[in-house]
Write an enzyme that holds these catalytic residues in place. Structure first.
Site, PDB file in Angstrom:
ATOM      1  CG  HIS A   1      -2.315   0.570   0.872  1.00  0.00           C
ATOM      2  ND1 HIS A   1      -2.481   1.617  -0.006  1.00  0.00           N
ATOM      3  CD2 HIS A   1      -3.561   0.245   1.302  1.00  0.00           C
ATOM      4  CE1 HIS A   1      -3.765   1.918  -0.094  1.00  0.00           C
ATOM      5  NE2 HIS A   1      -4.446   1.101   0.685  1.00  0.00           N
TER       6      HIS A   1
ATOM      7  CG  ASP B   1      -4.401   3.669  -5.762  1.00  0.00           C
ATOM      8  OD1 ASP B   1      -4.949   2.827  -6.498  1.00  0.00           O
ATOM      9  OD2 ASP B   1      -3.966   4.760  -6.185  1.00  0.00           O
TER      10      ASP B   1
END
Ligand code: CAO
Length: 258
Positions: free
Chosen positions: A229, A233
């Site tokens: 992350h 995304d």
């Protein structure tokens, strides 16, 4: 559908794997201490490093009914036994062309992302000597049959427990098909410096609605993509999976590369 009704559902049975399961002997009498070495030692380092990565996991289901029919036709009419993996690996590579951040790597200090031109797809493999992730190189330039040939070569190396060092190096993305052994879902763990990995579970024949709201049997396999992350995304992974799903569910796209 008629074909599906006539033929038994092969994936309702546990799939047969190419290798015998590695069964560990039960200690009796006294405790036993074994040094951690070889592939397991490599696993200790990679998995410990992996824990530093903020993973998120995105899951979806793939309807692989059409793909299974193609595989059946290849087997019965062309004497070609091709597993699900080469098709999936090709679909992954095509989707990576459009979502290249999943085929990138990140440096130790998290200052730079390198977008890799080559799609070197590692395949998690249960080998004679434990978990190994040999790499199919340059998948972006290979067709499904070439991927199949290279995968079979690597599976044979795994059965012997001997890989060329180059077979284990240079991966840029990884796929783990636990479904050839069992299990419907798995949360895969990223292999740093890679930033994403995909797992696939056992396919099953399940009821689903068609466009006219009839209940029809579909062969379904679940996939999960774990991503870093810090650089990827959720929306990007969702779009990557949507792209992959479209290809797997409409397999002609795999051959047209569109
Ligand atoms: N669902 C149902 N059946 C599956 C399947 C799935 N997701 N994946 C494979 N199968 C079936 C194949 O179709 C084949 O059946 P048929 O012979 O009837 O066609 C059978 O299982 C054996 O497949 P295979 O293992 O020979 O070939 P493969 O290309 O599908 O898989 C490999 C190759 C290397 C991925 C596999 O042998 C393996 O090692 N899997 C384990 C991976 C693993 O350990 N992951 C965990 C990593 S984290 O610890």
């Amino acid at each position: 559908l008629e074909n599906l009704k006539k033929s038994p559902a092969p994936t309702q049975q546990p799939p047969t794997t190419t290798s015998q399961p590695r069964v560990q002997s039960v200690p009796s009498g006294t405790d036993r201490v074994e040094p951690i070495k070889g592939f397991q030692k490599a696993m200790v380092k990679t998995m410990t490093d992996s824990l530093k990565i903020p993973h998120f996991v995105y899951s979806d289901e793939l309807k692989i009914t059409r793909l299974s029919q193609i595989r059946k036709t290849l087997k019965t009419s062309h004497n070609q036994s091709i597993s699900f993996m080469p098709f999936l690996v090709k679909a992954v590579s095509n989707a990576l062309q459009r979502y290249p951040v999943l085929n990138s790597s990140i440096d130790d200090r998290c200052e730079n992302v390198t977008y890799h031109a080559r799609h070197n797809i590692g395949v998690a493999m249960d080998t004679k000597v434990g978990l190994a992730v040999p790499v199919i190189k340059d998948v972006q330039d290979l067709g499904v049959m070439e991927i199949h040939a290279e995968l079979r070569r690597l599976v044979e190396s795994g059965k012997q427990g001997v890989f060329k060092p180059s077979d284990l190096a240079g991966g840029t993305f990884a796929v783990s098909n636990i479904g050839s052994i069992g299990g419907t879902y798995m949360k895969p763990v990223i292999l740093p410096p890679q930033v994403a990995i995909m797992a696939i579970g056992t396919s099953q024949l399940l009821p689903r609605y068609d466009d006219d709201l009839n209940i029809v049997p579909e062969e379904i396999a679940n996939i999960s993509v774990a991503a870093d992350h810090r650089v990827i995304d959720g929306a990007t992974v969702a779009n990557f999976v949507k792209d992959l799903k479209k290809q797997v569910e409409n397999p002609y796209l795999l051959f047209l590369n569109i």
